[in-house]
Design a protein around this motif. Structure first.
Motif, short mmCIF file in Angstrom:
data_model
loop_
_atom_site.label_atom_id
_atom_site.label_comp_id
_atom_site.label_asym_id
_atom_site.label_seq_id
_atom_site.Cartn_x
_atom_site.Cartn_y
_atom_site.Cartn_z
N HIS A 58 2.39 1.18 8.78
CA HIS A 58 2.45 0.17 7.74
C HIS A 58 3.82 -0.51 7.69
O HIS A 58 3.93 -1.73 7.62
N ARG A 62 4.61 -4.37 8.14
CA ARG A 62 4.98 -5.12 6.93
C ARG A 62 6.36 -5.74 7.05
O ARG A 62 6.58 -6.87 6.59
N ARG A 254 -7.19 5.75 -3.00
CA ARG A 254 -6.55 6.52 -1.95
C ARG A 254 -7.41 7.76 -1.69
O ARG A 254 -8.29 8.10 -2.50
N HIS A 310 2.75 -0.61 -0.83
CA HIS A 310 1.74 -1.67 -0.72
C HIS A 310 1.88 -2.76 -1.78
O HIS A 310 0.99 -3.59 -1.92
N CYS A 312 2.13 -5.89 -3.76
CA CYS A 312 1.56 -7.15 -3.26
C CYS A 312 2.57 -8.00 -2.48
O CYS A 312 3.61 -8.40 -2.99
C1 HEM Z 1 -2.73 -12.84 -9.00
C2 HEM Z 1 -2.80 -12.69 -7.72
C3 HEM Z 1 -2.72 -11.38 -6.97
C4 HEM Z 1 -2.93 -10.09 -7.40
C5 HEM Z 1 -3.29 -9.61 -8.80
C6 HEM Z 1 -2.73 -9.22 -6.26
C7 HEM Z 1 -2.83 -7.84 -6.30
C8 HEM Z 1 -2.49 -6.99 -5.27
C9 HEM Z 1 -2.44 -5.54 -5.35
C10 HEM Z 1 -2.82 -4.71 -6.58
C11 HEM Z 1 -2.02 -5.07 -4.17
C12 HEM Z 1 -1.66 -3.63 -3.85
C13 HEM Z 1 -2.69 -2.87 -3.13
C14 HEM Z 1 -2.42 -1.39 -3.02
O1 HEM Z 1 -1.54 -0.79 -3.67
O2 HEM Z 1 -3.15 -0.78 -2.24
C15 HEM Z 1 -1.84 -6.22 -3.29
C16 HEM Z 1 -1.46 -6.16 -1.97
C17 HEM Z 1 -1.42 -7.26 -1.15
N1 HEM Z 1 -1.52 -8.59 -1.52
FE1 HEM Z 1 -1.83 -9.29 -3.36
N2 HEM Z 1 -2.41 -9.99 -5.18
C18 HEM Z 1 -2.39 -11.31 -5.56
C19 HEM Z 1 -2.09 -12.42 -4.78
C20 HEM Z 1 -1.81 -12.36 -3.44
C21 HEM Z 1 -1.52 -13.51 -2.62
C22 HEM Z 1 -1.42 -14.95 -3.12
C23 HEM Z 1 -1.35 -13.03 -1.36
C24 HEM Z 1 -1.00 -13.78 -0.10
C25 HEM Z 1 -1.28 -14.99 0.18
C26 HEM Z 1 -1.51 -11.59 -1.39
C27 HEM Z 1 -1.41 -10.74 -0.32
C28 HEM Z 1 -1.39 -9.37 -0.39
C29 HEM Z 1 -1.22 -8.50 0.77
C30 HEM Z 1 -1.04 -8.95 2.21
C31 HEM Z 1 -1.24 -7.18 0.29
C32 HEM Z 1 -1.11 -5.90 1.10
C33 HEM Z 1 0.30 -5.43 1.10
C34 HEM Z 1 0.46 -4.10 1.79
O3 HEM Z 1 -0.51 -3.34 1.90
O4 HEM Z 1 1.58 -3.82 2.21
N3 HEM Z 1 -1.79 -11.22 -2.68
N4 HEM Z 1 -2.10 -7.38 -4.00
#
Ligand code: HEM
Length: 362
Positions: A58, A62, A254, A310, A312
């Motif tokens: 990861h 990342r 998880r 992880h 966001c």
């Molecule tokens: C209000 C909008 C958003 C919410 C509430 C949200 C929420 C989340 C959450 C809860 C996670 C964590 C997952 C975990 O712990 O397993 C996450 C990861 C992620 N989000 Fe968001 N997200 C939002 C918008 C976005 C946007 C706009 C993008 C990109 C264009 C994005 C890309 C990602 C990516 C790539 C991950 C994975 C990161 C990783 O695993 O290292 N998200 N998001």
């Protein structure tokens, strides 16, 4: 869960943080991040998504991406996000179904633009993203085949990646990713396909939910809406409270990799563990008066973007879209009225609306 022993619901803010901070004990990779068991071929398809990776892999994937999502880099997109928002709002007035007619349009345009996807393909991106979160709602699943649609999206991304590799680099995320090194080597077209699919689905529905649930909450709290109109500097705080109160994702899962315990409750290796953001965001040990919606809440350490490894990746983009959208919406429409009941998506994961009828008056 029929035919299964069930799962552990992690409800306290501190316990969600404990699970998120210990990926060696609570794996995202072993069985994925949703509660329903996934067939091995589906797990294989998603293993190139950041969300489903454990360290050290990861971290290797990342790190090179993180710099393209930093606050400063995303901040440079503000003019583009504002221009897209203005064009979108220019085209709506009067009776509107806000979820699909307004809130759902912006995120696909923003992500499509970041990747350098041709504008005529943005509606397809939106459709694919929408369908991928509609799987538990019989009314929305209708007659489309979700798996086939997701495959179509991945094939589109792979072909797009191949075409872009053959063309001169451009100033967009696609060129940056194709030129980068992940785990010491460039991303393959297949890996690009998975990453693309993840960003498109992760960044679309969540943002759409933030905008539509956000408007519904503000309409239900007219005094706070008025305060925002009078003082737009309150908008960033309002966006955070919208995220806390109407977190777009209920949980991520998880799998315990060894016997352990949380608050004295024994958890066995292989057990499913769900981090309920919905509950953590209303933990009375952390938030005063947690069931009240308060745009002035400060501090507001909600967990709607997860935390730790992880956390966001799109957090700055989501916040930018939220702020710019509400700034433009409130400046443009002197009166916004809800004209009927909203309807929720049937889903244990996506805490979103499928319709919100409003009247927008200039
Ligand atoms: C209000 C909008 C958003 C919410 C509430 C949200 C929420 C989340 C959450 C809860 C996670 C964590 C997952 C975990 O712990 O397993 C996450 C990861 C992620 N989000 Fe968001 N997200 C939002 C918008 C976005 C946007 C706009 C993008 C990109 C264009 C994005 C890309 C990602 C990516 C790539 C991950 C994975 C990161 C990783 O695993 O290292 N998200 N998001």
């Amino acid at each position: 869960m029929p035919g299964e022993p069930g799962y552990w619901a992690i409800l306290k803010h501190a316990d969600v943080a404990h699970v998120a901070r210990n990926p060696q004990l609570f794996s995202a990779e072993q069985q994925g991040v949703i509660l329903e068991n996934q067939p091995p071929e589906r797990l294989e398809q998603t293993r190139n998504m950041l969300l489903m990776m454990d360290p050290p892999r990861h971290t290797e994937y990342r790190r090179p991406l993180a710099e393209h999502f930093k606050a400063r880099v995303i901040g440079e997109l503000e003019d583009r996000v504002r221009a897209l928002t203005r064009t979108l709002l220019d085209g709506v007035e009067g009776e509107v179904e806000f979820v699909h007619g307004v809130a759902g349009v912006l995120p696909s345009q923003v992500v499509g633009g970041m990747f350098g996807i041709p504008a005529e393909d943005w509606p397809s991106i939106r459709r694919w993203a929408e369908q991928s979160v509609s799987q538990q709602d019989p009314e929305l699943v209708g007659d489309f085949d979700v798996r086939a649609e997701l495959t179509t999206m991945a094939v589109y991304a792979i072909q797009f990646s191949m075409a872009r590799r053959a063309a001169p680099p451009r100033a967009d995320l696609t060129s940056l990713i194709l030129a980068g090194a992940f785990g010491g080597k460039p991303m393959s077209d297949l890996e690009f396909g998975s990453f693309f699919t993840q960003l498109v689905t992760a960044g679309n529905d969540t943002t759409k939910t933030m905008l539509s649930s956000g408007l519904e909450l503000l309409l239900a709290h007219p005094d706070q809406l008025r305060a925002l109109r009078e003082n737009p500097a309150l908008i960033p705080g309002a966006v955070e409270e919208i995220l806390r109160y109407a977190n777009p994702l209920h949980y991520f899962r998880r799998t315990a990799t060894a016997d352990t315990e949380i608050r004295g409750v024994p958890i066995k290796a292989g057990d499913k563990v769900a981090m309920w953001y919905t509950s953590a965001n209303r933990d009375e040990d952390v938030f005063a008066d947690p069931q009240s919606f308060d745009i002035r809440r400060n501090p507001n350490p909600h967990l709607s973007f997860g935390l730790a490894q992880h956390f966001c990746l799109g957090v700055h983009l989501a916040r930018l879209e939220g702020r710019v959208f509400f700034e433009e919406l409130l400046a443009r429409f002197r009166d916004i009225e809800q004209t009927g009941q909203s309807r929720r998506i049937r889903s244990n994961l996506n805490n979103g609306l499928k319709s919100l009828p409003v009247r927008l008056s200039r």
